[in-house]
Design an enzyme around this catalytic site. Structure first.
Site, PDB file in Angstrom:
ATOM      1  N   TYR A 124       0.832  -1.210   0.000  1.00  0.00           N
ATOM      2  CA  TYR A 124       0.000   0.000   0.000  1.00  0.00           C
ATOM      3  C   TYR A 124       0.864   1.256   0.000  1.00  0.00           C
ATOM      4  O   TYR A 124       0.347   2.349   0.232  1.00  0.00           O
ATOM      5  CB  TYR A 124      -0.893   0.016   1.236  1.00  0.00           C
ATOM      6  CG  TYR A 124      -2.007  -0.987   1.195  1.00  0.00           C
ATOM      7  CD1 TYR A 124      -1.742  -2.350   1.295  1.00  0.00           C
ATOM      8  CD2 TYR A 124      -3.331  -0.581   1.058  1.00  0.00           C
ATOM      9  CE1 TYR A 124      -2.759  -3.275   1.262  1.00  0.00           C
ATOM     10  CE2 TYR A 124      -4.353  -1.509   1.027  1.00  0.00           C
ATOM     11  CZ  TYR A 124      -4.057  -2.857   1.133  1.00  0.00           C
ATOM     12  OH  TYR A 124      -5.079  -3.774   1.103  1.00  0.00           O
ATOM     13  N   LYS A 191       5.376 -14.084   5.150  1.00  0.00           N
ATOM     14  CA  LYS A 191       5.748 -15.048   4.105  1.00  0.00           C
ATOM     15  C   LYS A 191       7.261 -14.905   3.934  1.00  0.00           C
ATOM     16  O   LYS A 191       7.784 -14.648   2.838  1.00  0.00           O
ATOM     17  CB  LYS A 191       4.973 -14.706   2.821  1.00  0.00           C
ATOM     18  CG  LYS A 191       5.125 -15.680   1.702  1.00  0.00           C
ATOM     19  CD  LYS A 191       4.127 -16.810   1.729  1.00  0.00           C
ATOM     20  CE  LYS A 191       4.456 -17.812   0.638  1.00  0.00           C
ATOM     21  NZ  LYS A 191       3.763 -19.073   0.755  1.00  0.00           N
ATOM     22  N   ASP A 224      -0.046 -18.495   4.250  1.00  0.00           N
ATOM     23  CA  ASP A 224      -0.910 -19.495   3.598  1.00  0.00           C
ATOM     24  C   ASP A 224      -1.333 -20.575   4.594  1.00  0.00           C
ATOM     25  O   ASP A 224      -2.492 -20.988   4.643  1.00  0.00           O
ATOM     26  CB  ASP A 224      -0.245 -20.094   2.352  1.00  0.00           C
ATOM     27  CG  ASP A 224       1.232 -20.383   2.535  1.00  0.00           C
ATOM     28  OD1 ASP A 224       1.832 -19.876   3.505  1.00  0.00           O
ATOM     29  OD2 ASP A 224       1.806 -21.122   1.715  1.00  0.00           O
ATOM     30  N   ASP A 248      -5.222  -6.979   5.529  1.00  0.00           N
ATOM     31  CA  ASP A 248      -6.449  -6.681   4.796  1.00  0.00           C
ATOM     32  C   ASP A 248      -7.191  -7.988   4.490  1.00  0.00           C
ATOM     33  O   ASP A 248      -8.386  -8.142   4.772  1.00  0.00           O
ATOM     34  CB  ASP A 248      -6.063  -5.957   3.496  1.00  0.00           C
ATOM     35  CG  ASP A 248      -7.269  -5.479   2.720  1.00  0.00           C
ATOM     36  OD1 ASP A 248      -8.374  -5.429   3.292  1.00  0.00           O
ATOM     37  OD2 ASP A 248      -7.114  -5.151   1.525  1.00  0.00           O
TER      38      ASP A 248
END
Ligand code: NAD
Length: 354
Positions: A124, A191, A224, A248
Site C-alpha cells: 500500500y 511469508k 498461507d 487486509d
C-alpha cells in the site's frame, strides 16, 4: 461531558449505516457533539475534493472520528481515500476484533480473534510503475544492474516496502494491546520463506520485540498456512499481527468466521488520533435500499465509546447489539434467509434493548 466527534457518512451504504450508528450512539446517553465532514466520491461531487482539507482539519481538532465506507473505483487514477487518510493522519494501527456473538450465522463457536494490521506501508506504499512507462524502463535497468535479474518489458511493478521502524511500531502496539486487554498469545504472520528481506525483516523485528514481553506467548505463522488453520481451527488464535496486505485479507477472512462483514468492526489508530470504521466497503449495489447490516459500524461505535472513556455506555451498547443478534428477529438479510428487516429497523431494535 460532551465529546466532539467527526462523523463522515461516506459513500454507497455509508450514509444509511452512519445514521443508524449515530442514532444508537446518541441513545446511550453519552453527550456527543457531531461534526459532519465529507470524504470519498460524494465529497468530490459536493466539494470537488476526495479528501477535503476541512475533513482533515475536523479530525485533527476532535482527535476522534467515525466514518462510513467510501468508494474507490478499481484500477482508475482515483487514489484510495482510506489509504490517504491513514497516511495523512499517521493512523498506523488497524485494529479489527472478530468475535462470535451467540446467534450470529457462523459454522464456528468461541472465535474471539483480534487482528492488528499495519496500516502505512507494504504494497500500500502507493509506489507503482506502470507497464511501458519511461520510469519503469529505468527501474528495470536498475534491477538488472543491481541484482542481475531481468524484469520483462511488459511488466508493471508495485513496491512492497517494509521498514524496521513501522514493523517495530505495529508489533509493539500488538503486544501492548494484548497486555492491556488480557490477551495471552500474539501470532506474527508473514511469508518470510519467500520474501526473505521484506517479510524477513518484519519477522525478525517481531521476534526481537517479543523478547520484551515475556508474559505473553509469541509464535509466527506463514500466511498461507495461517489461512488453512484459521478455517480449520480458529479457536487456537488470540491476536494476529500482520503487515498491511495480509492484514487486509485476513481480516475479511476472520469476518467470515464470525458471521460476515456485517459484524466486523474496526479502528484506525495513531498515537493521538483514532478513526473508527467497519471492515467492509461501501457495497454500492445496496445503496439507498435500507438493506445492509449496520452492526459492524455500530460495533465500531462501541470501540469508539471505549476509546473515549465511556466504558459503561460501550458495554451497554454492545450488550444491546448482542441481544438483538441473539433474538434473531430484527436482523438484516446477511444474518437470516427469510423475514429479515432493514438497516433502520435494526437501529430501532438496538435502541429498544438499551
Ligand atoms: P464491500 O465490502 O463493499 O461489499 C462486498 C459485499 O459484502 C457486498 O456486496 C455485500 O454483499 C456484503 N456486505 C458488505 N457490507 C455489508 C453489510 N454491512 N451488511 C451486509 N452485507 C454487507 O466490498 P466491495 O464491493 O469490494 O467494495 C465496494 C467499494 O468499497 C469499493 O470502492 C472499495 O474500494 C470500497 N471499500 C471501502 C472501504 C472503506 O471505506 N473502509 C473498505 C473496503 C472497500
Amino acid at each position: 461531558m460532551t465529546h466532539n466527534i467527526t462523523l463522515i457518512p461516506g459513500d454507497g451504504v455509508g450514509p444509511e449505516i452512519s445514521l443508524a450508528t449515530r442514532r444508537v450512539l446518541d441513545a446511550t446517553g453519552v453527550g456527543i457533539n457531531w461534526e459532519i465532514a465529507y470524504a470519498g466520491a460524494g465529497a468530490r461531487e459536493k466539494l470537488g475534493e476526495l479528501l477535503p482539507q476541512a475533513t482533515l482539519k475536523s479530525i485533527r481538532k476532535n482527535k476522534v472520528a467515525i466514518k462510513g465506507p467510501v468508494t474507490t473505483p478499481v484500477g482508475s487514477g482515483f487514489r484510495s481515500v482510506n489509504v490517504a487518510l491513514r497516511k495523512e493522519l499517521d493512523l498506523y494501527a488497524c485494529l479489527r476484533p472478530c468475535k462470535i456473538y451467540p446467534g450470529a450465522p457462523t459454522r464456528f463457536s468461541d472465535v474471539d480473534i483480534i487482528v492488528v494490521r499495519e496500516n502505512t506501508e507494504d504494497l500500500y506504499s502507493g509506489i507503482e510503475f506502470e507497464a511501458g512507462k519511461a520510469e519503469t524502463a529505468k527501474l528495470r535497468k536498475l534491477v538488472a544492474e543491481a541484482t542481475g535479474n531481468k524484469v520483462s518489458e511488459d511488466s508493471a511493478v508495485s513496491l512492497k516496502v517494509i521498514s524496521e521502524s513501522a514493523s517495530r511500531r505495529i508489533v509493539k502496539f500488538a503486544f501492548e494491546y494484548a497486555r492491556a486487554n488480557n490477551r495471552k498469545k500474539v501470532t506474527a504472520v508473514h511469508k518470510a520463506n519467500i520474501m526473505k528481506f521484506s517479510d524477513g525483516l518484519f519477522l525478525a523485528t517481531a521476534r526481537e520485540v517479543a523478547k520484551e514481553y515475556n508474559d505473553i506467548e509469541f509464535e509466527d505463522r506463514i500466511v498461507d498456512n495461517l489461512c488453512m488453520q484459521l478455517v480449520r481451527r480458529p479457536q487456537q488464535f488470540d491476536l494476529l499481527v500482520l503487515p498491511n496486505l495480509y492484514g487486509d485479507l485476513i481480516s475479511d477472512l476472520c469476518a467470515g468466521l464470525v458471521g460476515g462483514l456485517g459484524l466486523a468492526p474496526g479502528a484506525n489508530l495513531g498515537d493521538e488520533i483514532a478513526v473508527f470504521e467497519a471492515t467492509h466497503g461501501s457495497a454500492p449495489k445496496y445503496k439507498g435500499q435500507n438493506k445492509v447490516n449496520p452492526m459492524s459500524m455500530m460495533l465500531s461505535g462501541v470501540m469508539m465509546l471505549k476509546y473515549i472513556g465511556e466504558k459503561k455506555a460501550a458495554d451497554k451498547l454492545e450488550k444491546a447489539i448482542a441481544a438483538v443478534i441473539a433474538k434473531g428477529e430484527n436482523v438484516t438479510y446477511d444474518m437470516k434467509a427469510t423475514g429479515s428487516v432493514g438497516t433502520s429497523q435494526v437501529a430501532e431494535a438496538v435502541i429498544e434493548k438499551l
